[in-house]
Design an enzyme around this catalytic site. Structure first.
Site, PDB file in Angstrom:
ATOM      1  N   LYS A   1       7.948   0.721  10.268  1.00 57.32           N
ATOM      2  CA  LYS A   1       6.844   1.104  11.156  1.00 57.32           C
ATOM      3  C   LYS A   1       6.779   0.190  12.386  1.00 57.32           C
ATOM      4  O   LYS A   1       7.761   0.053  13.085  1.00 57.32           O
ATOM      5  CB  LYS A   1       5.552   1.098  10.350  1.00 57.32           C
ATOM      6  CG  LYS A   1       5.663   1.793   8.996  1.00 57.32           C
ATOM      7  CD  LYS A   1       5.981   3.253   9.145  1.00 57.32           C
ATOM      8  CE  LYS A   1       5.777   4.068   7.907  1.00 57.32           C
ATOM      9  NZ  LYS A   1       6.878   4.308   7.041  1.00 57.32           N
TER      10      LYS A   1
ATOM     11  N   TYR B   1      -1.719   4.006   0.628  1.00 61.31           N
ATOM     12  CA  TYR B   1      -0.657   4.974   0.937  1.00 61.31           C
ATOM     13  C   TYR B   1      -0.338   5.768  -0.351  1.00 61.31           C
ATOM     14  O   TYR B   1      -0.276   5.185  -1.447  1.00 61.31           O
ATOM     15  CB  TYR B   1       0.565   4.195   1.434  1.00 61.31           C
ATOM     16  CG  TYR B   1       1.814   5.013   1.621  1.00 61.31           C
ATOM     17  CD1 TYR B   1       1.787   6.223   2.305  1.00 61.31           C
ATOM     18  CD2 TYR B   1       3.025   4.560   1.129  1.00 61.31           C
ATOM     19  CE1 TYR B   1       2.945   6.966   2.477  1.00 61.31           C
ATOM     20  CE2 TYR B   1       4.195   5.289   1.306  1.00 61.31           C
ATOM     21  CZ  TYR B   1       4.139   6.498   1.976  1.00 61.31           C
ATOM     22  OH  TYR B   1       5.285   7.224   2.140  1.00 61.31           O
TER      23      TYR B   1
ATOM     24  N   ASP C   1      -0.866  -5.070   1.631  1.00 65.21           N
ATOM     25  CA  ASP C   1       0.046  -4.279   2.456  1.00 65.21           C
ATOM     26  C   ASP C   1      -0.544  -4.271   3.866  1.00 65.21           C
ATOM     27  O   ASP C   1      -1.591  -3.660   4.108  1.00 65.21           O
ATOM     28  CB  ASP C   1       0.162  -2.856   1.888  1.00 65.21           C
ATOM     29  CG  ASP C   1       1.124  -1.987   2.685  1.00 65.21           C
ATOM     30  OD1 ASP C   1       1.355  -2.279   3.878  1.00 65.21           O
ATOM     31  OD2 ASP C   1       1.628  -0.998   2.127  1.00 65.21           O
TER      32      ASP C   1
ATOM     33  N   ARG D   1      23.961 -10.240  -2.282  1.00 65.26           N
ATOM     34  CA  ARG D   1      22.764  -9.825  -3.021  1.00 65.26           C
ATOM     35  C   ARG D   1      21.778 -10.990  -3.172  1.00 65.26           C
ATOM     36  O   ARG D   1      20.583 -10.788  -3.332  1.00 65.26           O
ATOM     37  CB  ARG D   1      23.128  -9.258  -4.395  1.00 65.26           C
ATOM     38  CG  ARG D   1      21.986  -8.436  -5.003  1.00 65.26           C
ATOM     39  CD  ARG D   1      22.304  -7.866  -6.369  1.00 65.26           C
ATOM     40  NE  ARG D   1      22.373  -8.881  -7.387  1.00 65.26           N
ATOM     41  CZ  ARG D   1      23.423  -9.148  -8.135  1.00 65.26           C
ATOM     42  NH1 ARG D   1      24.550  -8.466  -7.970  1.00 65.26           N
ATOM     43  NH2 ARG D   1      23.392 -10.097  -9.043  1.00 65.26           N
TER      44      ARG D   1
HETATM   45  C1  LIG Z   1       0.880   1.489   4.402  1.00 64.08           C
HETATM   46  C2  LIG Z   1       2.284   1.824   3.986  1.00 64.08           C
HETATM   47  N1  LIG Z   1       2.906   1.032   3.102  1.00 64.08           N
HETATM   48  C3  LIG Z   1       4.176   1.281   2.682  1.00 64.08           C
HETATM   49  C4  LIG Z   1       4.858   2.378   3.155  1.00 64.08           C
HETATM   50  C5  LIG Z   1       6.254   2.646   2.656  1.00 64.08           C
HETATM   51  O1  LIG Z   1       7.195   2.317   3.596  1.00 64.08           O
HETATM   52  P1  LIG Z   1       8.704   2.934   3.596  1.00 64.08           P
HETATM   53  O2  LIG Z   1       8.560   4.349   4.019  1.00 64.08           O
HETATM   54  O3  LIG Z   1       9.417   2.058   4.561  1.00 64.08           O
HETATM   55  O4  LIG Z   1       9.202   2.819   2.201  1.00 64.08           O
HETATM   56  C6  LIG Z   1       4.251   3.235   4.074  1.00 64.08           C
HETATM   57  C7  LIG Z   1       4.982   4.420   4.585  1.00 64.08           C
HETATM   58  O5  LIG Z   1       4.449   5.233   5.288  1.00 64.08           O
HETATM   59  C8  LIG Z   1       2.923   2.958   4.505  1.00 64.08           C
HETATM   60  O6  LIG Z   1       2.275   3.762   5.357  1.00 64.08           O
END
Ligand SMILES: Cc1ncc(COP(=O)(O)O)c(C=O)c1O
Length: 396
Positions: free
Chosen positions: A210, A112, A185, A58
């Site tokens: 992704k 998102y 992000d 962890r």
């Molecule tokens: C821009 C963005 N940030 C974060 C996430 C979250 O990622 P996860 O699905 O791996 O939790 C996504 C998911 O589609 C996303 O498009």
């Protein structure tokens, strides 16, 4: 111990061999949850972080650590923490930002859907002051920062799903002047195109799920940190345990080896597809960062390398509602209909049903997400095949 009995042998025999002298060419998957040292004093020093090593998974573990080093190096950050999902990364990055700072955030209005929901349904009820602002309007960002004196400013490099691009460097200056952390992000952009830390961001998150992992077979996230916030990030992780496991870390590392090549191809495909779609009679509007009429064209030219504008293309179908969009999606033969993005295969998603499903219809509309909008994640296939599929499904 010699002369072990069967039940003891079953637990101990053949185990805990020293690693071979030869160095494996790929990072091994190390699943151990705890580690042995010559003597207990050494383990104590590892716990104290006076000696390099692993004590308990962890806190840190070899395969995941290798992935973290890799991503920190791609983003030019001080260090990184890999998490079990992209949302896990967003959550611990926000907690890091709020540690010893004001519990107030100025966030881009275009994010998102689950990130918006995290802010309004997790952090706001905990007493965090949440304000949304058009992150591409610098005067509005300045006013919001002035008024809220936030501990954190949050934006996406390329917004989901309408592909707006804010000026990370200018927002970073404003955040720094106000003593706030800038959290970016960068999932849609990847470090091939933009490295937010080089533009002044303090924390960068990715959904590893992704482009970085890229094959639709791993869920994961990562937070990259500057030096100032790294100790807090790791300490939070040690306590809260959002870590990515070694199998997923291995898959993500394997994916990352080809991410730059995949991304170059995906970006080139997306440029071709976006310009072909712009002339399609069944479409009302196409959103793509390379469009010279894009509202943030100046910023995109300044921050993005030539030809690398991302591989997401969003478009609105003329006179379509949910039913007509579903009919179009169901006619697709090659392009995968699902949720997610950034995989080797092209994938189409309906934001109102998927990425922004949890938002009220009115909120979606305020964000510009209409019921005729679809979001295409362009894959590495032949561009002609992707276009033919879109064309036949649009009835062309
Ligand atoms: C821009 C963005 N940030 C974060 C996430 C979250 O990622 P996860 O699905 O791996 O939790 C996504 C998911 O589609 C996303 O498009």
């Amino acid at each position: 111990m010699k002369n072990m009995r069967l039940h003891t042998k079953a637990v101990h025999a053949g185990d805990r061999k020293k690693a071979p002298l030869a160095v494996p060419v790929t990072t091994p998957i190390v699943t151990a949850s705890s580690y042995l040292y010559e003597d207990t004093a050494q383990l104590d020093r590892v716990f104290e972080e006076e000696m390099e090593g692993f004590a308990y998974a962890r806190y840190d573990s070899p395969t995941t650590h290798a992935l973290e080093e890799l991503i920190a190096s791609l983003e030019n950050g001080h260090g990184a923490l890999a998490t079990s999902s992209g949302m896990g990364a967003v959550q611990i990055a926000l907690q890091t930002a709020f540690t010893d700072r004001r519990h107030s955030i100025v966030a881009a209005g275009a994010l998102y859907g689950a990130t918006i929901r995290m802010l309004t349904s997790v952090f706001e009820p905990m007493g965090v002051d949440v304000r949304f602002v058009d992150i591409c309007d610098l005067a509005a960002v300045e006013a919001a920062i002035e008024e809220a004196r936030p501990g954190c400013v949050l934006m996406e490099t390329i917004s989901n799903p309408l592909l707006r691009v804010g000026q990370i460097d200018r927002v970073a200056e404003m955040a720094r002047a106000a003593g706030a952390v800038l959290l970016v992000d960068s999932t849609f952009a990847t470090p091939l195109m933009v490295r937010p830390m080089e533009l002044g961001a303090n924390l960068v998150v990715h959904s590893l799920t992704k482009y970085l992992a890229g094959h639709g077979d791993v869920l994961g996230g990562v937070v990259v940190s500057d030096e100032a916030n790294y100790a807090t990030l790791r300490a939070l992780s040690r306590t809260c345990g959002p870590n990515l496991g070694p199998f997923e870390a291995y898959l993500a590392m394997r994916g990352i080896k080809t991410f730059a090549l995949r991304m170059e191809r995906q970006c080139a495909n997306a440029c071709r597809i976006a310009s072909a779609l712009a002339a399609h009679p069944r479409l009302e509007k196409v959103y793509f960062p390379a469009d010279p009429k894009h509202p943030d064209a100046g910023t995109i030219r300044r921050l993005f390398p030539d030809g690398l504008y991302g591989a997401m293309v969003s478009f609105e179908i003329k006179d379509a509602g949910r039913e007509q969009v579903f009919a179009f999606m169901d006619k697709l033969k090659l392009i995968v209909k699902g949720t997610s993005l950034g995989d080797v295969h092209s994938l189409i998603l309906y934001p109102a049903m998927s990425s922004h499903r949890d938002l009220a219809p009115k909120q979606r509309l305020r964000m510009g997400i209409r019921d005729n909008l679809v979001r295409l994640s362009v894959g590495i296939e032949a561009a002609e095949d992707i276009l033919e599929d879109l064309d036949q499904a649009l009835g062309g």
